[in-house]
Design an enzyme around this catalytic site. Sequence first.
Site, mmCIF file in Angstrom:
data_model
loop_
_atom_site.group_PDB
_atom_site.id
_atom_site.type_symbol
_atom_site.label_atom_id
_atom_site.label_comp_id
_atom_site.label_asym_id
_atom_site.label_seq_id
_atom_site.Cartn_x
_atom_site.Cartn_y
_atom_site.Cartn_z
ATOM 1 N N PRO A 127 -50.112 -32.311 -103.497
ATOM 2 C CA PRO A 127 -48.804 -32.008 -102.902
ATOM 3 C C PRO A 127 -48.650 -32.560 -101.487
ATOM 4 O O PRO A 127 -47.563 -32.904 -101.071
ATOM 5 C CB PRO A 127 -48.738 -30.483 -102.893
ATOM 6 C CG PRO A 127 -49.893 -30.001 -103.681
ATOM 7 C CD PRO A 127 -50.842 -31.132 -103.881
ATOM 8 N N TYR A 152 -43.910 -52.040 -84.957
ATOM 9 C CA TYR A 152 -44.742 -51.547 -86.057
ATOM 10 C C TYR A 152 -44.425 -52.251 -87.375
ATOM 11 O O TYR A 152 -45.330 -52.562 -88.152
ATOM 12 C CB TYR A 152 -44.587 -50.031 -86.210
ATOM 13 C CG TYR A 152 -45.209 -49.259 -85.069
ATOM 14 C CD1 TYR A 152 -46.579 -49.299 -84.852
ATOM 15 C CD2 TYR A 152 -44.428 -48.513 -84.189
ATOM 16 C CE1 TYR A 152 -47.152 -48.597 -83.801
ATOM 17 C CE2 TYR A 152 -44.996 -47.813 -83.144
ATOM 18 C CZ TYR A 152 -46.359 -47.866 -82.945
ATOM 19 O OH TYR A 152 -46.927 -47.183 -81.905
ATOM 20 N N LEU A 193 -48.264 -44.540 -78.278
ATOM 21 C CA LEU A 193 -48.957 -45.786 -77.967
ATOM 22 C C LEU A 193 -48.107 -46.488 -76.925
ATOM 23 O O LEU A 193 -46.907 -46.680 -77.127
ATOM 24 C CB LEU A 193 -49.096 -46.657 -79.216
ATOM 25 C CG LEU A 193 -49.927 -47.933 -79.088
ATOM 26 C CD1 LEU A 193 -50.608 -48.261 -80.410
ATOM 27 C CD2 LEU A 193 -49.130 -49.108 -78.587
#
Length: 175
Positions: free
Chosen positions: A89, A147, A99
């Site tokens: 789950p 990212y 960062l």
Amino acid sequence: MAKNVPAPTWTTEPLGKHHDRAEFSCEEDQLSEYLKKRASQDVQRFAAAVFVAADPGGTQVLGYYSLSALSVALEAIPEEQAKLFARYPAVPATLIGRLARDISQKNKGLGEFLLMDALERAYRQSDVIASSAVIVDAKSERAEAFYRDYGFQPFPDTPRRLFLPMKTIAKLFQV
């Protein structure tokens, strides 16, 4: 994923009392303030592990990131990616909570260095404390683009929350 970056001259280590954080400044005020006012408290409370980058032997903080454990509901992960994770789950993950690099280090590759260091640290620890992915909550559109450039994928229902499966990270660091 990893880009061509000159050989790093920085070292990373856990945040300590000897690190000079007073002059640290990045483009996001909340990230600068976190390092100066809350990072040590989070470390003392075991809420986050904070790692700083400095020149070898130096005490001036040039950048930092924080890591902590996280679990994410399996249904929160995009369906096509959920099959990569265990069928529980909740999926164990590592959170890069923050960062940042000092403005003096802009365009020197320190952001990528910090990200790769965080990913490698998360990967190396994943056999000690299970982690199926690294997750970030990008603080801005610019951070989200950073990212995404490294393969992070968005969660469908959580703006700016991104993940990178540990299987993908493992390919970077397996020898």
